[in-house]
Design a protein around this motif. Structure first.
Motif, PDB file in Angstrom:
ATOM      1  N   ALA A   1       0.385  -0.916   0.117  1.00 27.37           N
ATOM      2  CA  ALA A   1      -0.032  -0.803   0.027  1.00 27.37           C
ATOM      3  C   ALA A   1       1.295   1.354  -0.225  1.00 27.37           C
ATOM      4  O   ALA A   1       0.684   2.186  -0.816  1.00 27.37           O
ATOM      5  N   VAL A   2       1.999   1.131   0.684  1.00 23.02           N
ATOM      6  CA  VAL A   2       2.765   2.658   0.749  1.00 23.02           C
ATOM      7  C   VAL A   2       3.459   2.946  -0.382  1.00 23.02           C
ATOM      8  O   VAL A   2       4.198   3.502  -1.152  1.00 23.02           O
ATOM      9  N   THR A   3       3.938   1.278  -1.247  1.00 26.86           N
ATOM     10  CA  THR A   3       4.684   1.377  -2.234  1.00 26.86           C
ATOM     11  C   THR A   3       3.575   2.087  -3.473  1.00 26.86           C
ATOM     12  O   THR A   3       3.906   2.911  -4.671  1.00 26.86           O
ATOM     13  N   PHE A   4       2.432   1.490  -3.118  1.00 27.11           N
ATOM     14  CA  PHE A   4       1.276   1.841  -4.457  1.00 27.11           C
ATOM     15  C   PHE A   4       0.901   3.647  -4.513  1.00 27.11           C
ATOM     16  O   PHE A   4       0.696   4.290  -5.049  1.00 27.11           O
ATOM     17  N   GLY A   5       1.209   3.968  -3.165  1.00 32.32           N
ATOM     18  CA  GLY A   5       0.689   5.489  -2.172  1.00 32.32           C
ATOM     19  C   GLY A   5       1.897   6.277  -3.454  1.00 32.32           C
ATOM     20  O   GLY A   5       1.947   7.238  -4.222  1.00 32.32           O
ATOM     21  N   CYS A   6       3.328   5.634  -2.616  1.00 33.95           N
ATOM     22  CA  CYS A   6       4.750   6.413  -3.376  1.00 33.95           C
ATOM     23  C   CYS A   6       4.476   7.274  -4.887  1.00 33.95           C
ATOM     24  O   CYS A   6       4.895   7.282  -5.756  1.00 33.95           O
ATOM     25  N   VAL A   7       4.431   5.575  -5.272  1.00 34.14           N
ATOM     26  CA  VAL A   7       4.073   5.777  -6.990  1.00 34.14           C
ATOM     27  C   VAL A   7       3.076   6.509  -7.947  1.00 34.14           C
ATOM     28  O   VAL A   7       3.461   7.212  -8.415  1.00 34.14           O
ATOM     29  N   PHE A   8       1.881   6.882  -7.399  1.00 28.29           N
ATOM     30  CA  PHE A   8       0.934   7.078  -7.827  1.00 28.29           C
ATOM     31  C   PHE A   8       1.104   8.840  -7.087  1.00 28.29           C
ATOM     32  O   PHE A   8       0.588   9.764  -8.231  1.00 28.29           O
ATOM     33  N   GLY A   9       2.018   9.285  -6.385  1.00 27.62           N
ATOM     34  CA  GLY A   9       2.214  10.085  -5.870  1.00 27.62           C
ATOM     35  C   GLY A   9       3.319  10.894  -7.284  1.00 27.62           C
ATOM     36  O   GLY A   9       2.762  11.595  -7.045  1.00 27.62           O
ATOM     37  N   VAL A  10       3.951  10.194  -6.903  1.00 25.52           N
ATOM     38  CA  VAL A  10       4.937  10.238  -7.782  1.00 25.52           C
ATOM     39  C   VAL A  10       4.627  11.369  -9.539  1.00 25.52           C
ATOM     40  O   VAL A  10       4.700  11.671 -10.236  1.00 25.52           O
ATOM     41  N   ILE A  11       3.284   9.800  -9.555  1.00 27.40           N
ATOM     42  CA  ILE A  11       2.981  10.470 -11.242  1.00 27.40           C
ATOM     43  C   ILE A  11       2.367  11.401 -10.926  1.00 27.40           C
ATOM     44  O   ILE A  11       2.158  12.318 -12.074  1.00 27.40           O
ATOM     45  N   SER A  12       0.972  11.539 -10.119  1.00 27.95           N
ATOM     46  CA  SER A  12       0.601  13.004  -9.677  1.00 27.95           C
ATOM     47  C   SER A  12       1.322  14.320  -9.740  1.00 27.95           C
ATOM     48  O   SER A  12       1.637  14.655 -10.436  1.00 27.95           O
ATOM     49  N   MET A  13       2.511  14.032  -9.353  1.00 25.61           N
ATOM     50  CA  MET A  13       3.505  15.109  -9.023  1.00 25.61           C
ATOM     51  C   MET A  13       3.952  15.633 -11.047  1.00 25.61           C
ATOM     52  O   MET A  13       4.414  16.746 -10.571  1.00 25.61           O
ATOM     53  N   ALA A  14       4.367  14.580 -11.919  1.00 21.33           N
ATOM     54  CA  ALA A  14       5.090  15.006 -13.004  1.00 21.33           C
ATOM     55  C   ALA A  14       3.578  15.333 -13.396  1.00 21.33           C
ATOM     56  O   ALA A  14       3.732  16.310 -14.450  1.00 21.33           O
ATOM     57  N   ALA A  15       2.204  15.281 -13.377  1.00 18.57           N
ATOM     58  CA  ALA A  15       0.860  15.584 -14.681  1.00 18.57           C
ATOM     59  C   ALA A  15       0.941  16.642 -13.810  1.00 18.57           C
ATOM     60  O   ALA A  15       0.980  17.822 -14.623  1.00 18.57           O
ATOM     61  N   ALA A  16       1.290  17.082 -12.539  1.00 21.84           N
ATOM     62  CA  ALA A  16       1.716  18.708 -12.279  1.00 21.84           C
ATOM     63  C   ALA A  16       2.539  19.282 -12.537  1.00 21.84           C
ATOM     64  O   ALA A  16       1.857  20.609 -12.690  1.00 21.84           O
ATOM     65  N   LEU A  17       3.841  18.997 -12.669  1.00 22.36           N
ATOM     66  CA  LEU A  17       4.710  19.243 -13.032  1.00 22.36           C
ATOM     67  C   LEU A  17       4.051  19.931 -14.609  1.00 22.36           C
ATOM     68  O   LEU A  17       4.467  20.880 -15.072  1.00 22.36           O
ATOM     69  N   ALA A  18       3.679  19.251 -15.539  1.00 23.56           N
ATOM     70  CA  ALA A  18       3.409  19.533 -16.589  1.00 23.56           C
ATOM     71  C   ALA A  18       2.301  20.498 -16.840  1.00 23.56           C
ATOM     72  O   ALA A  18       2.693  21.813 -17.519  1.00 23.56           O
TER      73      ALA A  18
END
Length: 147
Positions: free
Chosen positions: A62-79
């Protein structure tokens, strides 16, 4: 040849295409990572499902999934954040254009640091929020799936 390259790179569609390709690669590698983590979890949960320590692999996943989705959301927000930061920066520099060049350089550096810091704080806050929500939801999905 240099003119063709310059024309191609200067077009907005080229940069959009490059971003889409980079984001697709990020999503593809993230999906592979998520599948491998889920496979690891399924193997560990099948070994000893009755044990009291059976919940720890679910927490880890669960923590690993959260980290991966957090990184993906930050990449999208960075765009979205980068063009907004550039427009803000240009607007502020245009408003400061009446000042002498030396003052403009000093204040421009200071404003650039402030804008970048503010944007990064927002990105981290939003990414951590998404990561926390995804971690909690995925934990309950994994534990509920066992029962």
């Amino acid at each position: 040849m240099a003119d063709i390259y310059q024309t191609l790179i200067s077009r907005r569609a080229t940069w959009v295409a490059l971003f889409v390709v980079a984001y697709a690669i990020l999503l593809s590698s993230s999906w592979s990572l998520l599948r491998s983590i889920l496979t690891w979890y399924q193997q560990n949960s099948q070994n000893d499902p009755a044990s009291s320590s059976a919940k720890w692999p679910a927490v880890y996943v669960a923590v690993t999934f959260g980290c991966v989705f957090g990184v993906i959301s930050m990449a999208a927000a960075l765009a979205v954040a980068i063009p907004a930061m550039v427009v803000t920066w240009i607007t502020v520099l245009v408003l400061l254009a009446w000042k002498p060049r030396s003052v403009l350089v000093v204040e421009g550096r200071k404003i650039t640091k402030e804008i970048t810091g503010f944007a990064l704080k927002i990105l981290l806050r939003e990414g951590n929020g998404v990561a926390a929500v995804c971690a909690v939801v995925s934990y309950f999905v994994l534990v509920g799936r066992e029962n």
